[in-house]
Design a protein around this motif. Structure first.
Motif, PDB file in Angstrom:
ATOM      1  N   MET A 172      47.205  34.027  34.337  1.00 30.80           N
ATOM      2  CA  MET A 172      45.594  34.516  35.203  1.00 30.80           C
ATOM      3  C   MET A 172      44.503  34.308  34.220  1.00 30.80           C
ATOM      4  O   MET A 172      44.379  35.523  33.479  1.00 30.80           O
ATOM      5  CB  MET A 172      46.080  35.530  36.226  1.00 30.80           C
ATOM      6  CG  MET A 172      45.087  35.529  37.430  1.00 30.80           C
ATOM      7  SD  MET A 172      45.256  37.152  38.108  1.00 30.80           S
ATOM      8  CE  MET A 172      45.707  35.776  39.751  1.00 30.80           C
ATOM      9  N   LEU A 194      51.457  35.789  36.713  1.00 26.55           N
ATOM     10  CA  LEU A 194      50.065  36.657  36.310  1.00 26.55           C
ATOM     11  C   LEU A 194      49.777  36.711  35.228  1.00 26.55           C
ATOM     12  O   LEU A 194      48.968  37.040  34.283  1.00 26.55           O
ATOM     13  CB  LEU A 194      50.748  38.164  36.565  1.00 26.55           C
ATOM     14  CG  LEU A 194      50.893  37.763  38.387  1.00 26.55           C
ATOM     15  CD1 LEU A 194      52.239  39.782  38.496  1.00 26.55           C
ATOM     16  CD2 LEU A 194      49.940  37.692  38.869  1.00 26.55           C
ATOM     17  N   ARG A 252      35.295  33.822  49.419  1.00 26.98           N
ATOM     18  CA  ARG A 252      35.472  34.014  50.459  1.00 26.98           C
ATOM     19  C   ARG A 252      34.111  33.660  50.669  1.00 26.98           C
ATOM     20  O   ARG A 252      32.745  33.477  49.951  1.00 26.98           O
ATOM     21  CB  ARG A 252      35.488  36.027  49.704  1.00 26.98           C
ATOM     22  CG  ARG A 252      37.025  35.801  49.145  1.00 26.98           C
ATOM     23  CD  ARG A 252      36.817  37.564  49.587  1.00 26.98           C
ATOM     24  NE  ARG A 252      38.181  37.866  48.725  1.00 26.98           N
ATOM     25  CZ  ARG A 252      39.216  38.316  49.987  1.00 26.98           C
ATOM     26  NH1 ARG A 252      39.278  38.265  50.916  1.00 26.98           N
ATOM     27  NH2 ARG A 252      40.712  38.476  49.234  1.00 26.98           N
ATOM     28  N   ARG A 282      42.970  34.440  45.192  1.00 28.58           N
ATOM     29  CA  ARG A 282      42.060  35.365  46.042  1.00 28.58           C
ATOM     30  C   ARG A 282      42.233  36.349  45.735  1.00 28.58           C
ATOM     31  O   ARG A 282      41.428  37.124  46.718  1.00 28.58           O
ATOM     32  CB  ARG A 282      41.090  34.337  47.189  1.00 28.58           C
ATOM     33  CG  ARG A 282      39.624  34.534  46.903  1.00 28.58           C
ATOM     34  CD  ARG A 282      39.732  34.145  48.741  1.00 28.58           C
ATOM     35  NE  ARG A 282      40.636  34.755  49.304  1.00 28.58           N
ATOM     36  CZ  ARG A 282      41.496  34.058  50.462  1.00 28.58           C
ATOM     37  NH1 ARG A 282      41.140  33.363  51.179  1.00 28.58           N
ATOM     38  NH2 ARG A 282      42.779  34.769  51.170  1.00 28.58           N
ATOM     39  N   GLN A 283      43.425  37.285  45.965  1.00 26.71           N
ATOM     40  CA  GLN A 283      43.396  38.429  46.505  1.00 26.71           C
ATOM     41  C   GLN A 283      43.434  39.528  45.754  1.00 26.71           C
ATOM     42  O   GLN A 283      43.323  40.310  46.431  1.00 26.71           O
ATOM     43  CB  GLN A 283      45.506  38.454  46.568  1.00 26.71           C
ATOM     44  CG  GLN A 283      45.582  37.514  47.876  1.00 26.71           C
ATOM     45  CD  GLN A 283      47.093  37.894  48.040  1.00 26.71           C
ATOM     46  OE1 GLN A 283      47.885  38.560  47.104  1.00 26.71           O
ATOM     47  NE2 GLN A 283      47.755  37.793  49.551  1.00 26.71           N
ATOM     48  N   VAL A 284      43.094  38.969  43.895  1.00 23.65           N
ATOM     49  CA  VAL A 284      42.206  40.056  43.740  1.00 23.65           C
ATOM     50  C   VAL A 284      41.316  40.535  43.598  1.00 23.65           C
ATOM     51  O   VAL A 284      39.720  39.832  43.799  1.00 23.65           O
ATOM     52  CB  VAL A 284      42.614  39.181  41.684  1.00 23.65           C
ATOM     53  CG1 VAL A 284      42.209  40.403  40.632  1.00 23.65           C
ATOM     54  CG2 VAL A 284      43.589  38.648  41.377  1.00 23.65           C
ATOM     55  N   GLU A 285      40.474  42.218  43.801  1.00 17.19           N
ATOM     56  CA  GLU A 285      39.507  42.394  44.379  1.00 17.19           C
ATOM     57  C   GLU A 285      38.440  41.887  43.756  1.00 17.19           C
ATOM     58  O   GLU A 285      38.538  42.343  41.813  1.00 17.19           O
ATOM     59  CB  GLU A 285      39.975  44.205  43.849  1.00 17.19           C
ATOM     60  CG  GLU A 285      38.824  44.690  44.759  1.00 17.19           C
ATOM     61  CD  GLU A 285      38.893  45.986  44.022  1.00 17.19           C
ATOM     62  OE1 GLU A 285      38.681  46.993  44.937  1.00 17.19           O
ATOM     63  OE2 GLU A 285      39.971  46.746  43.176  1.00 17.19           O
ATOM     64  N   PHE A 340      39.998  35.505  34.206  1.00 14.41           N
ATOM     65  CA  PHE A 340      39.008  35.510  34.683  1.00 14.41           C
ATOM     66  C   PHE A 340      37.909  34.900  34.511  1.00 14.41           C
ATOM     67  O   PHE A 340      37.136  34.740  33.062  1.00 14.41           O
ATOM     68  CB  PHE A 340      38.970  36.450  35.005  1.00 14.41           C
ATOM     69  CG  PHE A 340      40.164  37.658  35.772  1.00 14.41           C
ATOM     70  CD1 PHE A 340      40.534  37.574  37.258  1.00 14.41           C
ATOM     71  CD2 PHE A 340      41.279  37.447  35.229  1.00 14.41           C
ATOM     72  CE1 PHE A 340      41.323  37.939  38.313  1.00 14.41           C
ATOM     73  CE2 PHE A 340      41.830  38.548  36.208  1.00 14.41           C
ATOM     74  CZ  PHE A 340      42.000  38.612  37.549  1.00 14.41           C
ATOM     75  N   LEU A 377      47.004  33.654  45.649  1.00 19.77           N
ATOM     76  CA  LEU A 377      47.524  35.018  44.931  1.00 19.77           C
ATOM     77  C   LEU A 377      45.851  35.699  44.390  1.00 19.77           C
ATOM     78  O   LEU A 377      45.338  36.018  44.235  1.00 19.77           O
ATOM     79  CB  LEU A 377      48.284  34.757  43.544  1.00 19.77           C
ATOM     80  CG  LEU A 377      48.725  35.787  43.012  1.00 19.77           C
ATOM     81  CD1 LEU A 377      49.490  36.720  43.410  1.00 19.77           C
ATOM     82  CD2 LEU A 377      50.086  35.002  42.484  1.00 19.77           C
TER      83      LEU A 377
END
Lengths: 317, 317
Positions: free
Chosen positions: A207, A204, A269, A243-246, A209, A241
């Motif tokens: 991570m 984490l 997605r 892709r789970q992030v909003e 973005f 993990l």
């Protein structure tokens, strides 16, 4: 391909069974195999379970009541094994020796004399349940624990998209038969190792973005694994993990292997194709999940991967 | 207390319904309330849903197809509301006005003229399903989505100990009726906000272990919440985090409130009583889960709490 009734007859007509699990055993091969072994013993037959690797301690409620029997096996039957090589080291020695394969993988390779494969079943445990019913073996609490374990672990506790109404119906039946879902769910879905906690924290922290939060990268280096003492099992499901992030539409996991190369898992997605992204680097897979490999250094790998993800993103918009 | 049939008759004999959800609405009150509203409309009646707080955007698949109707309500019915105060601001204005309460909480306060409370149901959605059956309303895909949402969210996707065989049977039925479990499970169980990711990282960084790893503490300060922009909803289920760690028997969450006090949640395994630990500080709860409050500074609170946990641990051994 044989029917459930034909498989039941094969089992009824034979004795001295060895039930083969796949290597690095998971809840479905364990639950299916031990359930089949117990059912055969309840029918008065001799039966053992064999796996190339030890069953993890979390499954003690399945292995503790099991005792090894001393006999020379005469009938080999595999559960949840899609190919001979998945039996692990020495698996190919079984070539031509396996009488019956019970499985649910669409990719099943038909290595056995007889195959009972239900590719629409979410778990092998559901196929074994059908066999037990055909054998008229009543489902006791131990069998219920085994089969519930197989169904729940292969569906992520009824969360994955492979979950069917049949899974829920079987789970209801296993609960009515005495499955201790409190104990099983706690062991399977509500326990994280100290090493998992530590490596999750490190992951984490790193991570990244991109593209306004629509692309996320995580990186797992050998050094992170060494520092956190994380084993293979501690990383289970980690690729989901990012892709789970909003807001994230493409989540990538870059994982260093022993050769210092980076294995990449892409999860996407909607219409974005993970397979198309990975194909640019010699990999492949499905629309929602795919993989590839980079032999260059990490910074270059990230740069190339990000360019491919950004292009896929703008094509989809 | 009335029966399902009596509740169905009450609904059949009346019109102009306002369906009341509890404040800070969750999946069960939302799924139950919108399902009931739609069923009443299918019966040719006027019906609206009302909630003190907006329904979170994750439930768009339930709220998007809903349209508000313009009429003066004549019959108030609540779903998943255990007491008037849980209706939120202005809730007590409804005192004496609610005709029917449909609920599943053992602690239900009987504020309505008629109460249909099934305390053995894991979700209010299962009680609503029984009412729809009594009303002979066929379950369409929208109703299936609503009711699956209620059942799955109140059971942590069939993982919590309140899960029953009836939950699985109802889930199977909702899937057969067209529930889009892929979309629902992704929205409910496979999405984490950026703020959640950030505060989880901060929480993991500060996780403390004591007593050979058998006791774990996590701390959530107001500063951590400000820095990560974490809202109330971003912290859902966080109190189960310390006890999820392998080997932990007592997991404590210390959470600063607006007054600078620390609210403590204790979760324990096996015979260790969380309630007994919290009782020493004027709190209470159940064996496995309890809470209390400290008005002293954080260091002192931790010290006192750790002493109580250590004592409880040695008593249990």
């Amino acid at each position: 391909m044989i029917t459930v009734q034909q498989a039941a007859r094969l089992l009824q007509e034979n004795d001295r069974f060895e039930v083969l699990l796949h290597a690095y055993p998971d809840g479905d091969t364990i639950g299916s195999g031990y359930a089949l072994c117990r059912a055969l013993r309840l029918l008065g037959k001799q039966a053992n379970v064999r796996c190339a690797h030890p069953v993890p301690p979390a499954y003690a409620y399945i292995t503790d009541p099991y005792t090894h029997q001393d006999f020379e096996p005469a009938f080999f039957v595999s559960t949840d094994v899609a190919s001979l090589s998945l039996l692990g080291p020495g698996g190919t020695d079984y070539a031509g020796k396996i009488e019956l394969a019970i499985d649910h993988h669409g990719t099943h390779e038909r290595f056995a004399a007889h195959s009972l494969v239900q590719a629409d079943a979410a778990s092998c445990a559901e196929v074994v349940l059908a066999v037990l019913d055909a054998l008229a073996v009543p489902v006791d609490a131990y069998l219920a624990n085994c089969l519930y374990t197989g169904i729940s672990t292969d569906t992520g506790c009824f969360k994955y998209t492979n979950t069917t109404a049949a899974c829920h119906l079987a789970a209801a039946r296993m609960m009515q038969a005495g499955a201790d879902i409190e104990q099983i769910n706690q062991a399977m879905f509500d326990t994280k190792s100290r090493a998992r906690i530590a490596i999750e924290r490190a992951i984490l922290e790193g991570m990244e973005f991109f593209a306004d939060g629509k692309i996320a990268f995580i990186t797992i280096t050998n050094r992170m694994r060494q520092e956190t003492h994380a084993e293979e099992g501690d990383l289970e499901g980690i690729t989901s993990l990012p892709r789970q992030v909003e807001g994230v539409l493409i989540g990538c996991t870059l994982r260093e292997n022993e050769q210092g190369e980076y294995r990449v898992s892409v999860r996407s997605r909607g219409p974005i194709s993970s397979a198309a992204i990975c194909a640019q680097f010699g990999g492949g897979g499905h629309t929602g999940a795919a993989g590839c490999r980079f032999t260059c250094d990490l910074a270059t790998a990230k740069q190339q991967l990000l360019a491919a993800c950004t292009a896929a993103l703008s094509q989809a918009q």
